[in-house]
Design an enzyme around this catalytic site. Structure first.
Site, PDB file in Angstrom:
ATOM      1  N   LYS A  79      17.712 -10.122   1.837  1.00  0.00           N
ATOM      2  CA  LYS A  79      16.270  -9.852   1.967  1.00  0.00           C
ATOM      3  C   LYS A  79      15.836  -8.825   0.932  1.00  0.00           C
ATOM      4  CE  LYS A  79      14.736  -6.843   5.200  1.00  0.00           C
ATOM      5  NZ  LYS A  79      13.847  -5.767   4.692  1.00  0.00           N
ATOM      6  N   ASN A  80      16.615  -7.735   0.819  1.00  0.00           N
ATOM      7  CA  ASN A  80      16.167  -6.630  -0.033  1.00  0.00           C
ATOM      8  C   ASN A  80      16.423  -6.865  -1.513  1.00  0.00           C
ATOM      9  OD1 ASN A  80      15.260  -5.523   2.287  1.00  0.00           O
ATOM     10  ND2 ASN A  80      16.904  -4.026   2.492  1.00  0.00           N
ATOM     11  N   CYS A  87       5.977   3.742   9.405  1.00  0.00           N
ATOM     12  CA  CYS A  87       6.380   2.742  10.399  1.00  0.00           C
ATOM     13  C   CYS A  87       7.391   3.422  11.313  1.00  0.00           C
ATOM     14  CB  CYS A  87       6.975   1.524   9.725  1.00  0.00           C
ATOM     15  SG  CYS A  87       8.515   1.889   8.937  1.00  0.00           S
ATOM     16  N   ARG A  95       7.419   7.266   5.391  1.00  0.00           N
ATOM     17  CA  ARG A  95       7.541   6.299   4.286  1.00  0.00           C
ATOM     18  C   ARG A  95       6.392   6.449   3.278  1.00  0.00           C
ATOM     19  NH1 ARG A  95      10.168   0.707   6.084  1.00  0.00           N
ATOM     20  NH2 ARG A  95      11.109   0.905   4.033  1.00  0.00           N
ATOM     21  N   ASP A 124      20.647   1.036   6.507  1.00  0.00           N
ATOM     22  CA  ASP A 124      20.298  -0.202   7.222  1.00  0.00           C
ATOM     23  C   ASP A 124      21.428  -0.684   8.114  1.00  0.00           C
ATOM     24  OD1 ASP A 124      18.425  -1.611   4.428  1.00  0.00           O
ATOM     25  OD2 ASP A 124      17.910  -0.112   5.939  1.00  0.00           O
ATOM     26  N   ARG A 180      12.519 -10.629  10.809  1.00  0.00           N
ATOM     27  CA  ARG A 180      12.102 -10.141   9.487  1.00  0.00           C
ATOM     28  C   ARG A 180      13.320 -10.043   8.569  1.00  0.00           C
ATOM     29  NH1 ARG A 180      10.381  -4.794   9.498  1.00  0.00           N
ATOM     30  NH2 ARG A 180      10.374  -5.181   7.263  1.00  0.00           N
TER      31      ARG A 180
HETATM   32  C1  EPZ Z   1      14.433  -0.064   0.818  1.00  0.00           C
HETATM   33  O1  EPZ Z   1      13.265   0.526   1.369  1.00  0.00           O
HETATM   34  C2  EPZ Z   1      14.820  -1.154   1.793  1.00  0.00           C
HETATM   35  N1  EPZ Z   1      13.747  -2.145   1.875  1.00  0.00           N
HETATM   36  C3  EPZ Z   1      15.075  -0.549   3.165  1.00  0.00           C
HETATM   37  O2  EPZ Z   1      15.504  -1.599   4.024  1.00  0.00           O
HETATM   38  C4  EPZ Z   1      16.193   0.485   3.040  1.00  0.00           C
HETATM   39  O3  EPZ Z   1      16.380   1.108   4.301  1.00  0.00           O
HETATM   40  C5  EPZ Z   1      15.809   1.539   1.993  1.00  0.00           C
HETATM   41  O4  EPZ Z   1      15.501   0.887   0.739  1.00  0.00           O
HETATM   42  C6  EPZ Z   1      16.925   2.547   1.759  1.00  0.00           C
HETATM   43  O5  EPZ Z   1      18.071   1.875   1.334  1.00  0.00           O
HETATM   44  C7  EPZ Z   1      13.613  -3.048   0.898  1.00  0.00           C
HETATM   45  O6  EPZ Z   1      14.361  -3.059  -0.069  1.00  0.00           O
HETATM   46  C8  EPZ Z   1      12.512  -4.057   1.064  1.00  0.00           C
HETATM   47  P1  EPZ Z   1      13.402   4.142  -0.266  1.00  0.00           P
HETATM   48  P2  EPZ Z   1      12.412   1.591   0.499  1.00  0.00           P
HETATM   49  O7  EPZ Z   1      12.223   4.185  -1.139  1.00  0.00           O
HETATM   50  O8  EPZ Z   1      12.429   1.199  -0.920  1.00  0.00           O
HETATM   51  C9  EPZ Z   1      11.511   8.289   0.971  1.00  0.00           C
HETATM   52  C10 EPZ Z   1      15.569  -2.861   5.993  1.00  0.00           C
HETATM   53  O9  EPZ Z   1      15.845  -2.599   7.175  1.00  0.00           O
HETATM   54  N2  EPZ Z   1      10.487   7.966  -0.032  1.00  0.00           N
HETATM   55  O10 EPZ Z   1      14.769   4.148  -0.875  1.00  0.00           O
HETATM   56  O11 EPZ Z   1      11.126   1.778   1.173  1.00  0.00           O
HETATM   57  C11 EPZ Z   1      11.385   7.395   2.182  1.00  0.00           C
HETATM   58  O12 EPZ Z   1      10.430   7.917   3.081  1.00  0.00           O
HETATM   59  C12 EPZ Z   1      14.709  -1.915   5.186  1.00  0.00           C
HETATM   60  O13 EPZ Z   1      15.980  -3.882   5.377  1.00  0.00           O
HETATM   61  C13 EPZ Z   1       9.549   8.945  -0.369  1.00  0.00           C
HETATM   62  O14 EPZ Z   1       9.574  10.061   0.142  1.00  0.00           O
HETATM   63  O15 EPZ Z   1      13.317   2.892   0.702  1.00  0.00           O
HETATM   64  C14 EPZ Z   1      12.768   7.419   2.756  1.00  0.00           C
HETATM   65  O16 EPZ Z   1      12.929   8.591   3.523  1.00  0.00           O
HETATM   66  C15 EPZ Z   1      14.292  -0.689   5.979  1.00  0.00           C
HETATM   67  N3  EPZ Z   1       8.597   8.638  -1.282  1.00  0.00           N
HETATM   68  C16 EPZ Z   1      13.653   7.507   1.510  1.00  0.00           C
HETATM   69  O17 EPZ Z   1      12.807   7.976   0.455  1.00  0.00           O
HETATM   70  C17 EPZ Z   1       8.538   7.403  -1.888  1.00  0.00           C
HETATM   71  O18 EPZ Z   1       7.653   7.201  -2.738  1.00  0.00           O
HETATM   72  C18 EPZ Z   1      14.280   6.180   1.094  1.00  0.00           C
HETATM   73  O19 EPZ Z   1      13.239   5.316   0.815  1.00  0.00           O
HETATM   74  C19 EPZ Z   1       9.494   6.433  -1.536  1.00  0.00           C
HETATM   75  C20 EPZ Z   1      10.467   6.737  -0.609  1.00  0.00           C
END
Ligand code: EPZ
Length: 418
Positions: free
Chosen positions: A22-23, A116, A121, A306, A398
């Site tokens: 998915k990711n 969420c 996020r 995850d 999802r």
């Molecule tokens: C990706 O989400 C994945 N989703 C998530 O999978 C996964 O948990 C996550 O990466 C971490 O590996 C997809 O790829 C579609 P991040 P993403 O930006 O990109 C903070 C699942 O269950 N952050 O690496 O949204 C954020 O709040 C999903 O398949 C900021 O502060 O994750 C979090 O604490 C859930 N500012 C951390 O970084 C930003 O601008 C990691 O987020 C962006 C992120």
């Protein structure tokens, strides 16, 4: 609403083919906007988040459909640069389209995906990356407005290796004039898969999978590209966790064990026997499992956040107490009360969980409230004695194409209740 009825407490035995990730497919679907041509995606998983992405592409004016098991996209006639809030509400990761819409149309309006169940996020790192490439970006009333006459290659240092922000930066940099260097980039396998797709478009991408990625932008792209999505390492981890919870054995096909080292280490430390052979992974759980010691989530190659919920559910079936620390999201233990209803010994303090394996779980009616929390309930239900009913299946779907079919393939007693 659909429910899964699972009668647990019986050892598993079976074979399962793991779906595409998915990711990995979601950022590639977004990036398919930039070449103004055809993209064929093989091994794409049939997930609701994928359907939401196809709907967004159609809204932008692309042709986007399933064709003989593959996804077919033609972005030639795309004209619109705004994703309506009706669609961004369906898929929180719609921010993944920001870089692609900017790269194609030099202007974008998307609704901020908002927090969420996992936490706030924010998207500040995404916006910082867009600005570093010359975009002017502002947020107003929950929408993100971005424009960029001519993206210029530059240096981007991410304060945190955000997966989505790394992907947005790579995609916008693909159409920037000159070279972009992304420092402190995310290193997940899904980043490497996106890089492979961008290279198929003709973009020069180097260093994906390391903390420093270099992108040489282009002003035109290959107009016909096909790409096969990598296997879903989190789906594989989830079903391995099911075997740990219920005992028994299984063989997973179409996996990439090298993408799962940190997870496999934990399962081995629990006492599971794991054997990797090419793109197959076999697991055998005979006798009781033990606590693997502490588990701490971290950006790749660390233990993936995850996999935390399904593995925590499996830890309920291991002797001893395991401390699990969640470092990526501030609220990723929301599934714990549902596990406690099943008799699980799980205590939460902030971003730490203390999981005891001494109590026998019993079947219960429980409710999934987010994707991986729902996965944790599936793991617990196959290991618990008696019948469980899991509602909120729309959350699970999802990220898991066919949870009922997968569990049946592993020998579990499952029924989909409409
Ligand atoms: C990706 O989400 C994945 N989703 C998530 O999978 C996964 O948990 C996550 O990466 C971490 O590996 C997809 O790829 C579609 P991040 P993403 O930006 O990109 C903070 C699942 O269950 N952050 O690496 O949204 C954020 O709040 C999903 O398949 C900021 O502060 O994750 C979090 O604490 C859930 N500012 C951390 O970084 C930003 O601008 C990691 O987020 C962006 C992120």
């Amino acid at each position: 609403m659909q429910e899964l009825k699972i009668t647990g407490g019986r050892r598993l035995s079976g074979e399962l083919t793991i779906s595409g990730a998915k990711n990995a497919v979601l950022p590639i679907l977004a990036a398919s906007l930039i070449n103004g041509g055809v993209t064929v995606i093989e091994n794409a998983p049939r997930l609701t988040d994928v359907e939401s992405s196809l709907e967004i592409l159609r809204t932008l004016g692309c042709e986007a459909r399933w064709s003989q098991g593959n996804i077919y996209i033609d972005s030639q006639n795309a004209t619109r640069c705004r994703i309506p809030s009706s669609l961004t509400g369906k898929m929180r990761s719609s921010v993944i389209f920001l870089g692609a819409i900017l790269a194609r149309f030099r202007s974008a309006v998307i609704s901020a995906p908002g927090g969420c169940e996992l936490g706030a996020r924010p998207v500040d790192i995404h916006l910082r990356a867009m600005r570093a490439l010359g975009a002017s970006v502002y947020e107003l009333a929950g929408d993100i407005y971005a424009s960029c006459e001519e993206p210029q290659g530059g240096f981007i240092t991410l304060p945190f290796p955000s997966v989505g922000a790394t992907e947005n930066a790579m995609i916008l940099a693909s159409s920037a004039r000159g070279v972009t260097v992304i420092k402190n980039a995310a290193r997940e396998p899904e980043i490497r898969d996106l890089a492979d797709y961008l290279r198929a478009l003709g973009v020069g991408v180097y260093g994906a999978g390391t903390a420093n990625i270099t992108v040489s932008g282009r002003d035109s792209f290959n107009k016909y590209v096909s790409h096969r999505v990598i296997p879903d390492r989190i789906e594989a981890a989830t079903y391995l966790a099911c075997v740990c919870a219920a005992g028994g054995s299984a063989t997973l096909k179409c996996v990439r064990p090298d993408d799962m080292r940190s997870v496999l280490e934990v399962f081995r430390a629990m006492g599971a026997e794991l054997r990797a052979s090419g793109d197959e992974l076999s697991i055998a759980v005979n006798g009781s499992l033990r606590s693997p010691g502490g588990v701490v989530t971290a950006p790749f190659p660390g233990f993936p956040t995850d996999a935390q919920p399904p593995v925590c559910a499996a830890l309920l079936f291991c002797g001893g107490v395991t401390e699990v620390t969640e470092t990526i999201f501030e609220n990723r233990f929301s599934y714990a009360p549902e596990l406690r209803k099943m008799g699980g010994d799980i205590k939460i303090s902030g971003t730490r969980a203390s999981i005891g394996g001494g109590s026998a779980l019993h079947g219960e009616c429980v409710s999934a409230r987010d994707l991986r929390g729902g996965a944790a309930l599936m793991v617990a239900a196959v290991g618990a004695g008696g019948e469980s009913r899991i509602s909120g299946l729309e959350h699970i779907k999802r990220g898991y194409a066919d949870p009922e079919g997968a569990l049946k393939a592993l020998g579990a007693e499952v029924l989909l209740i409409q």
